[in-house]
Scaffold this motif. Sequence first.
Motif, PDB file in Angstrom:
ATOM      1  N   ALA A  53      -5.568  15.243  -1.089  1.00 13.88           N
ATOM      2  CA  ALA A  53      -5.488  14.785   0.303  1.00 13.88           C
ATOM      3  C   ALA A  53      -5.826  13.304   0.405  1.00 13.88           C
ATOM      4  O   ALA A  53      -5.182  12.557   1.141  1.00 13.88           O
ATOM      5  N   SER A  54      -6.812  12.868  -0.360  1.00 11.94           N
ATOM      6  CA  SER A  54      -7.198  11.458  -0.343  1.00 11.94           C
ATOM      7  C   SER A  54      -6.060  10.580  -0.859  1.00 11.94           C
ATOM      8  O   SER A  54      -5.747   9.544  -0.272  1.00 11.94           O
ATOM      9  N   LYS A  55      -5.435  10.998  -1.949  1.00 13.13           N
ATOM     10  CA  LYS A  55      -4.309  10.239  -2.498  1.00 13.13           C
ATOM     11  C   LYS A  55      -3.136  10.221  -1.518  1.00 13.13           C
ATOM     12  O   LYS A  55      -2.494   9.193  -1.324  1.00 13.13           O
ATOM     13  N   SER A  56      -2.874  11.356  -0.896  1.00 13.63           N
ATOM     14  CA  SER A  56      -1.786  11.429   0.078  1.00 13.63           C
ATOM     15  C   SER A  56      -2.062  10.522   1.273  1.00 13.63           C
ATOM     16  O   SER A  56      -1.172   9.825   1.771  1.00 13.63           O
ATOM     17  N   LYS A  57      -3.299  10.521   1.723  1.00 12.36           N
ATOM     18  CA  LYS A  57      -3.693   9.683   2.851  1.00 12.36           C
ATOM     19  C   LYS A  57      -3.510   8.209   2.512  1.00 12.36           C
ATOM     20  O   LYS A  57      -2.948   7.443   3.299  1.00 12.36           O
ATOM     21  N   ASP A  58      -3.975   7.807   1.331  1.00 13.20           N
ATOM     22  CA  ASP A  58      -3.830   6.413   0.902  1.00 13.20           C
ATOM     23  C   ASP A  58      -2.363   6.015   0.826  1.00 13.20           C
ATOM     24  O   ASP A  58      -1.977   4.941   1.303  1.00 13.20           O
ATOM     25  N   GLU A  59      -1.547   6.858   0.232  1.00 10.35           N
ATOM     26  CA  GLU A  59      -0.119   6.556   0.102  1.00 10.35           C
ATOM     27  C   GLU A  59       0.552   6.494   1.473  1.00 10.35           C
ATOM     28  O   GLU A  59       1.376   5.623   1.733  1.00 10.35           O
ATOM     29  N   PHE A  60       0.188   7.411   2.353  1.00  2.87           N
ATOM     30  CA  PHE A  60       0.742   7.409   3.704  1.00  2.87           C
ATOM     31  C   PHE A  60       0.399   6.116   4.435  1.00  2.87           C
ATOM     32  O   PHE A  60       1.257   5.489   5.052  1.00  2.87           O
ATOM     33  N   LEU A  61      -0.854   5.696   4.351  1.00  2.00           N
ATOM     34  CA  LEU A  61      -1.276   4.473   5.041  1.00  2.00           C
ATOM     35  C   LEU A  61      -0.600   3.237   4.451  1.00  2.00           C
ATOM     36  O   LEU A  61      -0.224   2.323   5.184  1.00  2.00           O
ATOM     37  N   LYS A  62      -0.427   3.199   3.137  1.00  4.79           N
ATOM     38  CA  LYS A  62       0.281   2.077   2.512  1.00  4.79           C
ATOM     39  C   LYS A  62       1.731   2.032   2.984  1.00  4.79           C
ATOM     40  O   LYS A  62       2.250   0.970   3.329  1.00  4.79           O
ATOM     41  N   THR A  63       2.376   3.173   2.985  1.00  5.76           N
ATOM     42  CA  THR A  63       3.770   3.246   3.425  1.00  5.76           C
ATOM     43  C   THR A  63       3.895   2.870   4.889  1.00  5.76           C
ATOM     44  O   THR A  63       4.800   2.119   5.278  1.00  5.76           O
ATOM     45  N   LEU A  64       2.985   3.360   5.711  1.00  4.55           N
ATOM     46  CA  LEU A  64       3.008   3.050   7.137  1.00  4.55           C
ATOM     47  C   LEU A  64       2.834   1.552   7.370  1.00  4.55           C
ATOM     48  O   LEU A  64       3.570   0.944   8.152  1.00  4.55           O
ATOM     49  N   SER A  65       1.893   0.941   6.677  1.00  4.87           N
ATOM     50  CA  SER A  65       1.664  -0.498   6.878  1.00  4.87           C
ATOM     51  C   SER A  65       2.859  -1.306   6.396  1.00  4.87           C
ATOM     52  O   SER A  65       3.260  -2.273   7.051  1.00  4.87           O
ATOM     53  N   ARG A  66       3.455  -0.912   5.260  1.00  4.32           N
ATOM     54  CA  ARG A  66       4.655  -1.616   4.786  1.00  4.32           C
ATOM     55  C   ARG A  66       5.784  -1.505   5.798  1.00  4.32           C
ATOM     56  O   ARG A  66       6.484  -2.478   6.083  1.00  4.32           O
ATOM     57  N   GLU A  67       5.963  -0.321   6.340  1.00 10.33           N
ATOM     58  CA  GLU A  67       7.034  -0.096   7.318  1.00 10.33           C
ATOM     59  C   GLU A  67       6.791  -0.897   8.591  1.00 10.33           C
ATOM     60  O   GLU A  67       7.719  -1.484   9.156  1.00 10.33           O
ATOM     61  N   MET A  68       5.554  -0.930   9.050  1.00 11.60           N
ATOM     62  CA  MET A  68       5.241  -1.688  10.267  1.00 11.60           C
ATOM     63  C   MET A  68       5.485  -3.181  10.051  1.00 11.60           C
ATOM     64  O   MET A  68       6.066  -3.856  10.907  1.00 11.60           O
ATOM     65  N   ILE A  69       5.061  -3.701   8.905  1.00 11.86           N
ATOM     66  CA  ILE A  69       5.283  -5.116   8.610  1.00 11.86           C
ATOM     67  C   ILE A  69       6.774  -5.400   8.525  1.00 11.86           C
ATOM     68  O   ILE A  69       7.259  -6.410   9.047  1.00 11.86           O
ATOM     69  N   SER A  70       7.499  -4.509   7.908  1.00 20.34           N
ATOM     70  CA  SER A  70       8.948  -4.672   7.798  1.00 20.34           C
ATOM     71  C   SER A  70       9.608  -4.699   9.172  1.00 20.34           C
ATOM     72  O   SER A  70      10.476  -5.541   9.447  1.00 20.34           O
ATOM     73  N   GLN A  71       9.193  -3.792  10.043  1.00 17.18           N
ATOM     74  CA  GLN A  71       9.756  -3.743  11.401  1.00 17.18           C
ATOM     75  C   GLN A  71       9.440  -5.013  12.180  1.00 17.18           C
ATOM     76  O   GLN A  71      10.290  -5.545  12.891  1.00 17.18           O
ATOM     77  N   VAL A  72       8.217  -5.514  12.044  1.00 12.73           N
ATOM     78  CA  VAL A  72       7.834  -6.741  12.743  1.00 12.73           C
ATOM     79  C   VAL A  72       8.639  -7.916  12.203  1.00 12.73           C
ATOM     80  O   VAL A  72       9.155  -8.735  12.975  1.00 12.73           O
ATOM     81  N   MET A  73       8.772  -8.005  10.882  1.00  6.62           N
ATOM     82  CA  MET A  73       9.494  -9.122  10.280  1.00  6.62           C
ATOM     83  C   MET A  73      10.979  -9.106  10.637  1.00  6.62           C
ATOM     84  O   MET A  73      11.615 -10.155  10.706  1.00  6.62           O
ATOM     85  N   GLU A  74      11.542  -7.925  10.874  1.00  8.13           N
ATOM     86  CA  GLU A  74      12.943  -7.836  11.293  1.00  8.13           C
ATOM     87  C   GLU A  74      13.137  -8.381  12.706  1.00  8.13           C
ATOM     88  O   GLU A  74      14.195  -8.890  13.043  1.00  8.13           O
ATOM     89  N   ARG A  75      12.109  -8.279  13.526  1.00  4.73           N
ATOM     90  CA  ARG A  75      12.229  -8.662  14.930  1.00  4.73           C
ATOM     91  C   ARG A  75      11.659 -10.048  15.242  1.00  4.73           C
ATOM     92  O   ARG A  75      11.909 -10.575  16.310  1.00  4.73           O
ATOM     93  N   VAL A  76      10.876 -10.596  14.337  1.00  2.62           N
ATOM     94  CA  VAL A  76      10.219 -11.875  14.608  1.00  2.62           C
ATOM     95  C   VAL A  76      10.703 -12.912  13.598  1.00  2.62           C
ATOM     96  O   VAL A  76      10.666 -12.684  12.393  1.00  2.62           O
ATOM     97  N   ASP A  77      11.132 -14.049  14.115  1.00  2.00           N
ATOM     98  CA  ASP A  77      11.522 -15.170  13.273  1.00  2.00           C
ATOM     99  C   ASP A  77      10.298 -16.079  13.138  1.00  2.00           C
ATOM    100  O   ASP A  77       9.895 -16.714  14.117  1.00  2.00           O
ATOM    101  N   PRO A  78       9.686 -16.136  11.954  1.00  2.00           N
ATOM    102  CA  PRO A  78       8.454 -16.907  11.805  1.00  2.00           C
ATOM    103  C   PRO A  78       8.616 -18.385  12.175  1.00  2.00           C
ATOM    104  O   PRO A  78       7.727 -18.974  12.781  1.00  2.00           O
ATOM    105  N   VAL A  79       9.754 -18.980  11.832  1.00  2.00           N
ATOM    106  CA  VAL A  79       9.986 -20.393  12.144  1.00  2.00           C
ATOM    107  C   VAL A  79      10.036 -20.592  13.654  1.00  2.00           C
ATOM    108  O   VAL A  79       9.394 -21.501  14.205  1.00  2.00           O
ATOM    109  N   ALA A  80      10.767 -19.727  14.340  1.00  2.00           N
ATOM    110  CA  ALA A  80      10.862 -19.831  15.804  1.00  2.00           C
ATOM    111  C   ALA A  80       9.495 -19.601  16.449  1.00  2.00           C
ATOM    112  O   ALA A  80       9.155 -20.265  17.431  1.00  2.00           O
TER     113      ALA A  80
END
Length: 107
Positions: A53-80
């Motif tokens: 359960a601990s390993k699953s939780k860690d992997e889930f949180l890593k995947t969730l954070s990667r996905e959230m960062i990816s979604q933000v980066m798709e919608r936000v232009d850092p230069v702008a």
Amino acid sequence: MIKDDLQNKAAEMMKKVLTVGVGAFFLTEESLRGLVSEFKLPKELLSAVLDSASKSKDEFLKTLSREMISQVMERVDPVALVEEILSRNEIEFKVQVNLKSRKKHSD
């Protein structure tokens, strides 16, 4: 009769294992320890479930954070974003440098 009793015990054991497994994912460690103390599970099984359960939780949180960062980066232009911040705000830097002479040591 014996078969039914064994099936009931196995079903109850599986409910406990699943409860502990799900609890390990969502509960704090202290809450989980309280929950675990209520169940009489073999230590090896309990340890394996908690570890999994601990390993699953860690992997889930890593995947969730990667996905959230990816979604933000798709919608936000850092230069702008930086250009907008700079155009709307004033930036002020303050630097202070102090030079102090060293005391001369007598030999």
